[in-house]
Design a protein around this motif. Sequence first.
Motif, PDB file in Angstrom:
ATOM      1  N   PHE A   1       1.779  -4.943  10.958  1.00 17.10           N
ATOM      2  CA  PHE A   1       2.527  -4.161   9.855  1.00 17.10           C
ATOM      3  C   PHE A   1       1.747  -5.915   8.540  1.00 17.10           C
ATOM      4  O   PHE A   1       1.301  -5.505   7.605  1.00 17.10           O
ATOM      5  CB  PHE A   1       4.078  -5.208   9.419  1.00 17.10           C
ATOM      6  N   ALA A   2       1.605  -7.259   8.962  1.00 15.34           N
ATOM      7  CA  ALA A   2       0.879  -8.236   9.068  1.00 15.34           C
ATOM      8  C   ALA A   2      -0.689  -8.159   8.640  1.00 15.34           C
ATOM      9  O   ALA A   2      -1.560  -7.716   7.061  1.00 15.34           O
ATOM     10  CB  ALA A   2       0.834  -9.268   9.454  1.00 15.34           C
ATOM     11  N   ILE A   3      -1.182  -7.167   9.573  1.00 17.06           N
ATOM     12  CA  ILE A   3      -2.764  -6.574   9.637  1.00 17.06           C
ATOM     13  C   ILE A   3      -3.199  -5.290   7.902  1.00 17.06           C
ATOM     14  O   ILE A   3      -3.961  -5.461   7.662  1.00 17.06           O
ATOM     15  CB  ILE A   3      -3.352  -6.142  10.966  1.00 17.06           C
ATOM     16  N   LEU A   4      -2.032  -4.469   8.630  1.00 19.80           N
ATOM     17  CA  LEU A   4      -2.373  -3.295   7.685  1.00 19.80           C
ATOM     18  C   LEU A   4      -1.405  -2.933   6.538  1.00 19.80           C
ATOM     19  O   LEU A   4      -0.717  -2.053   5.862  1.00 19.80           O
ATOM     20  CB  LEU A   4      -2.158  -1.779   9.019  1.00 19.80           C
ATOM     21  N   ASN A   5      -0.801  -4.240   5.998  1.00 23.64           N
ATOM     22  CA  ASN A   5       0.459  -4.340   4.700  1.00 23.64           C
ATOM     23  C   ASN A   5       0.501  -3.315   4.087  1.00 23.64           C
ATOM     24  O   ASN A   5       1.047  -1.984   3.472  1.00 23.64           O
ATOM     25  CB  ASN A   5       1.009  -5.662   4.489  1.00 23.64           C
ATOM     26  N   ARG A   6      -1.232  -3.281   3.434  1.00 24.24           N
ATOM     27  CA  ARG A   6      -1.383  -2.999   2.421  1.00 24.24           C
ATOM     28  C   ARG A   6      -0.856  -0.887   2.724  1.00 24.24           C
ATOM     29  O   ARG A   6      -0.111  -0.447   2.270  1.00 24.24           O
ATOM     30  CB  ARG A   6      -2.159  -2.736   2.359  1.00 24.24           C
ATOM     31  N   TYR A   7      -1.424  -0.451   3.377  1.00 21.20           N
ATOM     32  CA  TYR A   7      -1.394   0.362   4.276  1.00 21.20           C
ATOM     33  C   TYR A   7       0.270   0.984   4.571  1.00 21.20           C
ATOM     34  O   TYR A   7       0.426   2.300   4.289  1.00 21.20           O
ATOM     35  CB  TYR A   7      -1.678   0.841   5.675  1.00 21.20           C
ATOM     36  N   TYR A   8       0.990   0.006   5.099  1.00 18.15           N
ATOM     37  CA  TYR A   8       2.359   0.568   5.664  1.00 18.15           C
ATOM     38  C   TYR A   8       3.278   0.973   3.477  1.00 18.15           C
ATOM     39  O   TYR A   8       3.635   2.166   3.950  1.00 18.15           O
ATOM     40  CB  TYR A   8       2.688  -0.879   5.774  1.00 18.15           C
ATOM     41  N   VAL A   9       2.943   0.063   3.388  1.00 19.06           N
ATOM     42  CA  VAL A   9       3.555   0.208   2.105  1.00 19.06           C
ATOM     43  C   VAL A   9       3.287   1.090   0.773  1.00 19.06           C
ATOM     44  O   VAL A   9       4.051   2.310   0.500  1.00 19.06           O
ATOM     45  CB  VAL A   9       3.466  -1.391   1.146  1.00 19.06           C
ATOM     46  N   ARG A  10       2.338   1.246   0.986  1.00 21.40           N
ATOM     47  CA  ARG A  10       1.577   2.708   0.681  1.00 21.40           C
ATOM     48  C   ARG A  10       2.417   4.103   0.782  1.00 21.40           C
ATOM     49  O   ARG A  10       2.370   4.377   0.151  1.00 21.40           O
ATOM     50  CB  ARG A  10       0.436   2.732   0.129  1.00 21.40           C
ATOM     51  N   GLY A  11       2.251   3.810   2.297  1.00 19.34           N
ATOM     52  CA  GLY A  11       2.844   5.413   2.931  1.00 19.34           C
ATOM     53  C   GLY A  11       4.427   5.879   2.591  1.00 19.34           C
ATOM     54  O   GLY A  11       4.713   6.348   2.406  1.00 19.34           O
ATOM     55  N   LEU A  12       4.658   4.277   2.853  1.00 20.20           N
ATOM     56  CA  LEU A  12       6.414   4.609   1.848  1.00 20.20           C
ATOM     57  C   LEU A  12       6.360   5.032   0.866  1.00 20.20           C
ATOM     58  O   LEU A  12       7.420   5.997   0.303  1.00 20.20           O
ATOM     59  CB  LEU A  12       7.539   3.015   2.888  1.00 20.20           C
ATOM     60  N   PHE A  13       5.159   4.251  -0.086  1.00 22.36           N
ATOM     61  CA  PHE A  13       5.979   4.477  -1.353  1.00 22.36           C
ATOM     62  C   PHE A  13       5.388   6.149  -2.085  1.00 22.36           C
ATOM     63  O   PHE A  13       6.219   6.871  -2.669  1.00 22.36           O
ATOM     64  CB  PHE A  13       3.957   3.837  -2.254  1.00 22.36           C
ATOM     65  N   VAL A  14       4.626   6.571  -1.213  1.00 27.48           N
ATOM     66  CA  VAL A  14       3.790   8.271  -1.123  1.00 27.48           C
ATOM     67  C   VAL A  14       4.999   8.770  -0.400  1.00 27.48           C
ATOM     68  O   VAL A  14       5.576   9.664  -1.636  1.00 27.48           O
ATOM     69  CB  VAL A  14       3.233   8.616   0.359  1.00 27.48           C
ATOM     70  N   GLY A  15       5.878   8.433   0.384  1.00 31.17           N
ATOM     71  CA  GLY A  15       7.094   9.312   0.481  1.00 31.17           C
ATOM     72  C   GLY A  15       8.183   9.379   0.130  1.00 31.17           C
ATOM     73  O   GLY A  15       8.699   9.793  -0.096  1.00 31.17           O
ATOM     74  N   SER A  16       8.279   7.996  -0.941  1.00 34.47           N
ATOM     75  CA  SER A  16       9.707   8.054  -1.717  1.00 34.47           C
ATOM     76  C   SER A  16       9.002   8.529  -3.291  1.00 34.47           C
ATOM     77  O   SER A  16       9.744  10.068  -3.614  1.00 34.47           O
ATOM     78  CB  SER A  16       9.781   6.450  -2.495  1.00 34.47           C
ATOM     79  N   VAL A  17       7.404   8.418  -3.635  1.00 39.50           N
ATOM     80  CA  VAL A  17       8.255   9.101  -5.143  1.00 39.50           C
ATOM     81  C   VAL A  17       7.470  10.264  -4.785  1.00 39.50           C
ATOM     82  O   VAL A  17       8.293  10.860  -5.832  1.00 39.50           O
ATOM     83  CB  VAL A  17       6.243   8.773  -5.577  1.00 39.50           C
ATOM     84  N   LYS A  18       7.379  11.492  -3.847  1.00 36.58           N
ATOM     85  CA  LYS A  18       7.593  12.661  -3.409  1.00 36.58           C
ATOM     86  C   LYS A  18       8.573  13.594  -4.429  1.00 36.58           C
ATOM     87  O   LYS A  18       8.618  14.253  -4.763  1.00 36.58           O
ATOM     88  CB  LYS A  18       6.544  13.182  -2.715  1.00 36.58           C
ATOM     89  N   GLY A  19       9.791  12.659  -3.343  1.00 35.66           N
ATOM     90  CA  GLY A  19      11.271  13.488  -3.454  1.00 35.66           C
ATOM     91  C   GLY A  19      12.017  12.753  -4.701  1.00 35.66           C
ATOM     92  O   GLY A  19      12.406  13.454  -4.844  1.00 35.66           O
TER      93      GLY A  19
END
Lengths: 341, 276
Positions: free
Chosen positions: B258-276
Amino acid sequence: MTSTVESSRSGDRRAARAHRSHRAAVTPYLFIGPLVLVFAVFYLWPAIATIASSFFRWGILNPWQTQSPADWQFVGISNYGDTLASGDFWNATLNSAIWLVVFPVLVLASSLPLAILIWSTPRGASFFRSVFIVPMTISLAAAGVIWTFIYNPDPNKGLLNAALHLFGLDNASFTLGPLEIHAGHWLSNPGVLHLGFADIRLVNLFIIIPAVWAFAGFGVITFSAGLTSVPDELLDAARVDGAGRIQLIRHVVMPSLRPSVIVVTVISVIFALRTFDIVFVTTGGGPAQDSEVLAMLLWNQVFQFLNSPQGGLSAAIAVLMSVFMIVIAMPYLRATLKGNK
Amino acid sequence: MKSRWPIISLYGVLTVASIIWLVPVATATMISILPLDESSKGWWNADFSTVTLANFGRAWQYGLSQYTLNSVIISLVAVALTVTLGTVAAYAFARMSFRLKGTFYFLLITTMIVPVQIILIPLVPMFRTLGFNQGWAQYLGIAFVHTAFGAGWALFMMIGFFSQIPDEVLESARIDGAGEFKAFQKIALPLAIPGIVSFLIIDFVFVWNDLLIGLTVLDSDHRPLTVGLAILQAPHLNQDDLISAGSILAILPPLVLFAILNRYYVRGLFVGSVKG
């Protein structure tokens, strides 16, 4: 999506396209085939087996085997009847109901204000967001274990009791109307809320709290995403009109957050019903069966007492849980499907 | 609005909340680096000159090494399978039309909603029948279960990333005579890498953190670290030092990722949530 741009082309190319569209009939299935195959064998088949086996009487030592159906005793819907008539089932249902209500409420109640506060900060938003997101990477098993250190009944070790000790409350027992509280032993017998029709065991609450701690980050992320969709012009206009902070949040911010609230609620409800891990590591469903949720009752029935033929009863519980979840989540699922087409 | 909020109370509330959120992990960390007789006095009273990593060594020898190895193998195999099969399928769902598309999509996406309990019980006899119940085959068996169970999330997240690729880009590849798979491999895949990485992290966190499936379908030599942690957590043994070290060990890999790829993690969750 594969339809190509319509324009006059040479016959050559048209022939190539015809060839391609013939191929296109098979190609999509080659792409989805591997995933669908794994899904069919490791999800669809066991799901069907669960449904089918809920109409039979059997135990895990003599499980569902297509080769020897004779070992199985068809009992119709009596597994469902027996389940609905059993005290254990209703005890677990009550505990799961507590999860289904309290968990989403606490997730919303913590993550929504946090997200709005973070959104309002001029600086440091991403730092604060990270703080609340980090526990999301922690398994519920580890979260449960970590919180047992906080809950340790010994005030020399457990931080919560140490804090209460400062106020002389570390072993306080008191009654507030229907609410009975015994401070100190948070994971054994912290108290009961007596409602006329049922006794709510507070131990469930103290297992839910670590789960909320771990899960709130999902709410913070989702609401942060939702807050980016609040139109700036609307905020400015409202401010020019002299709207106060509370009014602004209520009439401008909250309406834009409606979809996010729905997402967080639905996903929390899905997680709340599945709950097993954190109960397993903190109390194992105890004391007695005070914190036994449906997932745990199901597991205990079929896997803990191997020689008792309760597989069918557990399968019935699994089916009931799934039906309930599908009914609850169907409107959300349908909206998602529509959005993806 | 931003200027009107009383800044001090805003940061005050957030700081207090942050401290509350960090205390549990800090507590586990403290107990894990202190000798047992020091942490038993309450880590806030401990003599911090005694700080040591010995607990980790003992927990490792106590059996966590095997559990950790199991978790690593299961996670690697399961994530590799899910990401590979999921990416290919998501591309088809995003860019092609075919018969029964809606039905397949609906069936796969239900894995996100229906509780895992619906498949749990028959998996045990099924593993026996298919020969996934012994030795190394168990890793493969549970990886397949994780793949099936992650199919919904995989599609839900990655279809979005493939849909964003402009039509013309893929079309130009097709006109150049590239087959559908070539177009996927050479054009779509590189463009969707950020989305795939986002899903990869979320799937890793999900698989690494699983307790229930591992506990149910694997024998005691092949179970993951979460189960090892639950077994350490025997309430009447005074081994907080080992338990805390184990819990830190268990949360570290997803945390580092998570620390290394923080940006991607948050972004992935953003996508999942925005679409719903």
